[in-house]
Motif scaffolding. Structure first.
Motif, mmCIF file in Angstrom:
data_model
loop_
_atom_site.group_PDB
_atom_site.id
_atom_site.type_symbol
_atom_site.label_atom_id
_atom_site.label_comp_id
_atom_site.label_asym_id
_atom_site.label_seq_id
_atom_site.Cartn_x
_atom_site.Cartn_y
_atom_site.Cartn_z
ATOM 1 N N GLN A 84 0.826 -1.214 0.000
ATOM 2 C CA GLN A 84 0.000 0.000 0.000
ATOM 3 C C GLN A 84 0.860 1.264 0.000
ATOM 4 O OE1 GLN A 84 -2.994 0.615 -0.624
ATOM 5 N NE2 GLN A 84 -3.724 -1.490 -0.690
ATOM 6 N N THR A 85 1.950 1.221 0.778
ATOM 7 C CA THR A 85 2.846 2.376 0.814
ATOM 8 C C THR A 85 3.473 2.594 -0.555
ATOM 9 O OG1 THR A 85 3.384 1.590 3.019
ATOM 10 C CG2 THR A 85 4.628 3.471 2.211
ATOM 11 N N GLY A 86 3.914 1.497 -1.152
ATOM 12 C CA GLY A 86 4.529 1.598 -2.476
ATOM 13 C C GLY A 86 3.556 2.182 -3.474
ATOM 14 N N ARG A 87 2.344 1.706 -3.423
ATOM 15 C CA ARG A 87 1.295 2.195 -4.306
ATOM 16 C C ARG A 87 1.074 3.694 -4.124
ATOM 17 N NH1 ARG A 87 -3.749 -0.467 -6.281
ATOM 18 N NH2 ARG A 87 -3.174 -2.369 -5.240
ATOM 19 N N GLY A 88 0.946 4.077 -2.845
ATOM 20 C CA GLY A 88 0.705 5.492 -2.538
ATOM 21 C C GLY A 88 1.852 6.369 -3.011
ATOM 22 N N LEU A 89 3.078 5.876 -2.794
ATOM 23 C CA LEU A 89 4.271 6.621 -3.180
ATOM 24 C C LEU A 89 4.287 6.823 -4.701
ATOM 25 C CD1 LEU A 89 6.573 7.605 -1.360
ATOM 26 C CD2 LEU A 89 7.959 5.717 -2.244
ATOM 27 N N TRP A 90 3.980 5.751 -5.391
ATOM 28 C CA TRP A 90 3.995 5.777 -6.857
ATOM 29 C C TRP A 90 2.964 6.770 -7.389
ATOM 30 C CZ3 TRP A 90 7.136 4.922 -10.505
ATOM 31 C CH2 TRP A 90 6.699 4.705 -11.806
ATOM 32 N N ILE A 91 1.758 6.689 -6.829
ATOM 33 C CA ILE A 91 0.707 7.610 -7.261
ATOM 34 C C ILE A 91 1.127 9.051 -6.969
ATOM 35 C CG2 ILE A 91 -1.700 8.311 -6.897
ATOM 36 C CD1 ILE A 91 -2.348 5.391 -6.328
ATOM 37 N N GLY A 92 1.781 9.245 -5.795
ATOM 38 C CA GLY A 92 2.243 10.582 -5.427
ATOM 39 C C GLY A 92 3.255 11.133 -6.418
ATOM 40 N N ILE A 93 4.231 10.292 -6.789
ATOM 41 C CA ILE A 93 5.254 10.731 -7.748
ATOM 42 C C ILE A 93 4.618 11.111 -9.078
ATOM 43 C CG2 ILE A 93 7.237 9.961 -9.113
ATOM 44 C CD1 ILE A 93 8.005 8.178 -6.733
ATOM 45 N N MET A 94 3.687 10.267 -9.517
ATOM 46 C CA MET A 94 3.002 10.526 -10.786
ATOM 47 C C MET A 94 2.205 11.834 -10.727
ATOM 48 S SD MET A 94 3.389 8.314 -13.250
ATOM 49 C CE MET A 94 5.068 8.630 -12.947
ATOM 50 N N ALA A 95 1.497 12.018 -9.606
ATOM 51 C CA ALA A 95 0.704 13.235 -9.445
ATOM 52 C C ALA A 95 1.608 14.452 -9.546
ATOM 53 C CB ALA A 95 -0.029 13.214 -8.106
ATOM 54 N N LEU A 96 2.786 14.334 -8.938
ATOM 55 C CA LEU A 96 3.752 15.429 -8.973
ATOM 56 C C LEU A 96 4.158 15.736 -10.416
ATOM 57 C CD1 LEU A 96 4.651 16.691 -6.347
ATOM 58 C CD2 LEU A 96 6.833 15.503 -6.568
ATOM 59 N N TYR A 97 4.498 14.660 -11.152
ATOM 60 C CA TYR A 97 4.943 14.847 -12.529
ATOM 61 C C TYR A 97 3.867 15.521 -13.380
ATOM 62 C CZ TYR A 97 6.114 13.688 -17.359
ATOM 63 O OH TYR A 97 6.353 13.755 -18.698
#
Lengths: 259, 334
Positions: A8-21
């Motif tokens: 779940q953390t990995g998922r959240g982190l990934w979505i966060g990075i994408m949102a940033l981009y």
């Protein structure tokens, strides 16, 4: 359990990075458009753009071309898609394949072909109306698919027979019965076409017509902050069109024996 | 587009809608897939001349316009690539010279660059977009984010061209917001070898429309991965890794490859974004065609047609591979 937490953390982190981009360039453009040199921020770039007569001129040109493209596309596509769905399903394949063709021939190639083939007359090739020919072809896959999907949701057989037994001809049938029934598809295809034409750069740039996208590029080469403001404005127009289209696509019209 | 919002299985028609609001190429998919499953109509036209005449009346105008403004111009390009012009109005003739001219170093570089840029952005776009789609749309993803992601992807996949280029200039350009922020904390972007106006930059910008396109393309396939398969695998004692290696990825493989191919074509034919960023000064095939066409370089128009022929060949190959892979990938979706 622990593994789940890691996932779940990995998922959240990934979505966060994408949102940033995806958000940073938009934010960057928004902030930049407000920058007035040094540490001053105001709306002067927007004022400057909105006061530029070129802005109104090019936007009006592109908007007019979009309307022409929409009207011409519909006049071509609606009767064809209607007839193919009603009577000659055998032609369906052909039209489907043909509408894919403009992906194989990208705009930069298409414009080369058009200039090779059409050297005149001047009243056609020499005016921005020439662009409409290209735009109709470029937007055809979208208009064709959208309208075809809209038509397929109708019971064309019943509608046509009912209208004709009441004495209407093909024209009345198309205009008064079919068209009102595919209103949402028509609106969707119109907005999509509008967005495509307003953003189209390749054809206009090569053919040296000063459309909205060409104007944006010109401002982009010369003035920083007004260009950001202008991009934001054009982006907002496109996004509103796209979002309305998504909304509209939701409620599909159905009639009679819903299939 | 509403597909991922609720998990109800819907007919393929809605993939179409999703793709429609996406990139050009995305639509191609669906139309090929769809023409295959054309529903036969109960009543066919009576084979009399009046029927044919009406057909001609309804379908004819569309076909004429397509012929006049798409098919014949495309052929004019193909034929023109093999022609030379006579002097002073004399008849020209056939030649392979322009095709041979394509071997000139700048065009070889252009082709290589185009393939490299499209290939890299397709691979990264496939991986990153696939993972993003899985993170949000896959099992256990945040449900509230699904509809916004699909809607945003539909819009962002269309957000190419000049405004996109300018958005990145405002962000990562010499006076861009992020560049200035980084320099405040002592990081010089330009000295780190990154420039918005060469490959590294174009790649970053292209991904802005490639990733969303990937999300749109792969969403139907992800939804086709049934929960039961996973449960069955788990009941038989498979780990998550084993499930993906032996079931998940093999099923997704054709769809993933098909999407990658489409992403390649999508980047390969892009012109406006690269033009706006580099003012057409980078050796990319579409930019070179544009330069020849608008007369920025002194050269034979037939050379431009030979270059265009090259692009058509690559795009036709791309679409052919795509439709084969797509068909294979849609096998599991029903």
């Amino acid at each position: 359990m622990r593994q789940n937490l890691v996932a779940q953390t990995g998922r959240g982190l990934w979505i966060g990075i994408m949102a940033l981009y995806f958000l940073v360039p938009l934010l960057g453009m928004a902030i930049y458009s407000l920058w007035a040199g040094g540490s001053k921020y105001d709306l002067s770039a927007y004022v400057q753009i909105l006061q530029d007569p070129k802005f109104h001129e090019t936007f009006r040109l592109s908007f007019g071309l979009a309307i022409e493209t929409i009207v011409i596309s519909f006049a071509l596509v609606i009767p064809a898609a209607f007839w193919v769905n009603l009577r000659v399903p055998g032609l369906r394949n052909l039209l489907g394949q043909l509408s894919v063709l403009s992906f194989v021939v990208p705009p930069i190639v298409l414009v080369g072909g058009l200039t090779t083939l059409y050297k005149g007359p001047e009243w056609f090739v020499g005016t921005p109306q020439f662009l409409v020919a290209g735009y109709v072809v470029l937007s055809l896959p979208y208009t064709y698919r959208t309208l075809d999907t809209g038509l397929r949701a109708l019971d064309l057989q019943t509608l046509s027979e009912a209208a004709q037994s009441l004495g209407s001809g093909w024209g009345t049938l198309l205009w008064r019965v079919i068209l009102p029934n595919i209103r949402s598809a028509v609106l969707g295809a119109s907005l999509l076409t509008l967005a495509i034409v307003l953003g189209e750069f390749t054809l206009a740039n090569v053919l040296l017509f000063n459309t909205f996208a060409v104007y944006i590029n010109y401002i982009g080469q010369t003035q920083g902050t007004p260009a950001a403001a202008l991009s934001l404005i054009s982006l907002a127009i496109t996004w509103v069109a796209m979002l309305v289209m998504l909304r509209v696509g939701r409620g599909r019209v159905q009639l009679g024996g819903a299939k | 587009m509403e597909r991922s919002a609720d998990a109800r299985p819907e007919p393929p028609a809605s993939d179409l809608d999703a793709a429609l609001s996406a990139q050009p190429a995305a639509t191609a998919v669906v139309s090929t897939a769809e023409t295959l499953s054309g529903v036969p109509r109960p009543r066919a036209a009576a084979p009399d001349w009046r029927g044919h005449l009406t057909t001609l009346l309804f379908v004819g105008p569309l076909l004429v316009v397509m012929l006049a403004f798409l098919i014949v111009p495309a052929f004019a390009v193909l034929v023109g690539a093999f022609r030379f012009d006579g002097v002073d109005g004399a008849a020209g003739g056939w030649t392979l010279q322009h095709i041979r001219d394509l071997a000139q170093p700048q065009y070889v570089t252009g082709l290589k660059n185009s393939i490299f840029l499209s290939g890299t952005s397709a691979i990264i776009g496939t991986v990153v977009g696939g993972l993003l789609a899985y993170a949000v749309l896959g099992e256990g993803g945040p449900a509230w984010l699904r509809a916004p992601l699909v809607a945003f992807s539909g819009v962002a996949a269309n957000f190419a061209g000049v405004p996109l280029a300018l958005a990145f200039v405002a962000t990562l350009g010499t006076t861009g917001i992020v560049t200035r922020l980084l320099s405040v904390i002592g990081l010089d972007l330009n000295r780190s070898g990154f420039s918005l106006f060469n490959f590294s930059g174009l790649l970053v910008v292209y991904l802005y429309f490639q990733i969303p396109l990937m999300v749109i393309l792969i969403a139907p396939a992800l939804e086709g991965l049934r929960r039961e398969w996973r449960e069955a695998a788990e009941n038989l004692g498979a780990t998550a890794g084993q499930f993906w290696r032996h079931i998940g990825l093999p099923i997704l493989a054709p769809s993933l490859l098909a999407s990658a191919v489409l992403l390649f074509g999508n980047a390969f034919s892009a012109y406006a974004t690269a033009y706006a960023l580099t003012s057409g000064n980078l050796a990319l095939l579409p930019l070179q065609i544009g330069a020849v066409l608008s007369g920025n370089v002194i050269s034979d128009p037939h050379l431009g047609q030979a270059l265009a022929l090259l692009v058509i060949a690559v795009m036709a190959l791309t679409m052919a591979i795509y439709s084969v892979l797509e068909r294979a990938g849609s096998k599991w979706r029903k």
